[in-house]
Design an enzyme around this catalytic site. Structure first.
Site, PDB file in Angstrom:
ATOM      1  N   TYR A  32      21.963   1.363  10.334  1.00  0.00           N
ATOM      2  CA  TYR A  32      23.182   1.566  11.121  1.00  0.00           C
ATOM      3  C   TYR A  32      22.911   1.325  12.595  1.00  0.00           C
ATOM      4  CZ  TYR A  32      21.631   6.110  13.009  1.00  0.00           C
ATOM      5  OH  TYR A  32      20.953   7.102  13.679  1.00  0.00           O
ATOM      6  N   LYS A 149      16.237   1.914  12.245  1.00  0.00           N
ATOM      7  CA  LYS A 149      17.404   2.790  12.401  1.00  0.00           C
ATOM      8  C   LYS A 149      18.082   2.915  11.032  1.00  0.00           C
ATOM      9  CE  LYS A 149      21.004   3.830  15.811  1.00  0.00           C
ATOM     10  NZ  LYS A 149      20.362   5.029  16.358  1.00  0.00           N
ATOM     11  N   GLU A 182       9.949  12.065  19.788  1.00  0.00           N
ATOM     12  CA  GLU A 182      11.278  11.882  20.368  1.00  0.00           C
ATOM     13  C   GLU A 182      12.136  13.083  20.029  1.00  0.00           C
ATOM     14  OE1 GLU A 182      12.794   8.247  18.763  1.00  0.00           O
ATOM     15  OE2 GLU A 182      12.382   8.798  16.703  1.00  0.00           O
TER      16      GLU A 182
END
Length: 295
Positions: A32, A149, A182
């Site tokens: 995505y 992703k 992250e």
């Protein structure tokens, strides 16, 4: 009525349906992108589509649309749906199979979904009202290919939910070596003295589009030393400033970490400098859009 694009058709969102046998539903087998659009024009679209190409090729799905076709879909939805500024969500799955099997059969047709939603977005240089957010650190439980992703976001969801239940706005993830990777849905920067540091783009880290733009702005001529290197959790805790970045959060200052103030507990001067540069970049693009609207 909100419109979406599903498998070649523009239809009302309430009428959009996919098969229960779609591998995105069964296995989270897909990729995505999320793309902000200002004045109905996608922001950094080339970079987003390049990342989509990388994600799809990494999971061995052929991109079902050309970049020109993607742009045409975005333009139509942005024109028809409400909001001068919108967030584009696109998702490509491997498609619908006849039965549930970890192996995918040959010849599947990818399922393609694109939808938009109104986006609250700052488009001015006034940053005096910005308040910092709170974050917590937690063990990184995700898989080893976070540079893709992928739509398989359950670990991210659990991290974000844990942060919410702890009264924090974001979870910053720490790997087994005690290094910062992250956030649950963001990249991380720290400031210490004159250095601005962020983890490098490796397999455990998604190459954020906003992260890359911040680096471009830093490299365009600032007094700061930029470092792309692994960060220890101790460096995160002792930083003068901590930021998270994403396409929808932009550059967001963290002023409380694990219930302790970051630096002096206020939004820092380096953040104000870089965030102002980021806003100036957007404002210039917005002015260009209004002066020469894309065809």
């Amino acid at each position: 009525m909100t419109q979406v694009y599903l498998n070649g058709r523009f239809i009302n969102q309430q009428d959009a349906m996919v098969s229960v046998m779609d591998r995105g539903f069964m296995f989270a087998d897909g990729a995505y992108e999320v793309i902000p659009a200002f004045y109905r024009v996608p922001f950094r679209i080339d970079q987003h589509l390049a990342r989509l190409d990388f994600s799809l090729s990494s999971i061995r799905i052929e991109n079902p649309l050309t970049h020109e076709q993607w742009r045409g879909v975005f333009d139509q939805l942005l024109a028809e749906n409400a909001g001068e500024h919108q967030s584009i969500y696109l998702q490509v799955t491997r498609g619908v199979a006849a039965d549930r099997n970890h192996l995918w059969p040959k010849g599947l047709v990818p399922t393609v979904l694109v939808m938009t939603s109104p986006l609250k977005m700052r488009l001015d240089e006034s940053l005096s009202d910005i308040q910092g957010i709170t974050a917590m650190t937690t063990e990184d439980l995700r898989w080893k290919r976070c540079d893709i992703k992928a739509i398989a976001l359950l670990p991210n969801v659990l991290h974000r939910q844990r942060a919410e239940e702890a009264g924090a706005d974001e979870a910053i993830l720490i790997n087994e070596q005690g290094q910062v990777t992250e956030g649950s849905s963001s990249n991380v920067f720290i400031v210490k003295g004159n250095e601005i540091a962020t983890p490098p783009k490796t397999m455990p880290i998604l190459g954020g589009i906003t992260r890359d733009l911040v680096i471009e702005l830093l490299q365009a001529g600032t007094q700061y030393k930029l470092s792309e290197r692994m960060l220890l959790q101790s460096e995160l805790r002792n930083a003068d400033e901590v930021w998270i970045t994403s396409s929808t959060k932009e550059i967001c200052p963290v002023t409380m970490l694990d219930s302790q103030p970051v630096g002096n507990g206020n939004v820092g001067p380096v953040w104000h400098d870089i965030a102002a540069r980021y806003q100036q970049y957007k404002l210039q693009l917005a002015a260009d859009y209004r002066k020469n609207p894309p065809i």
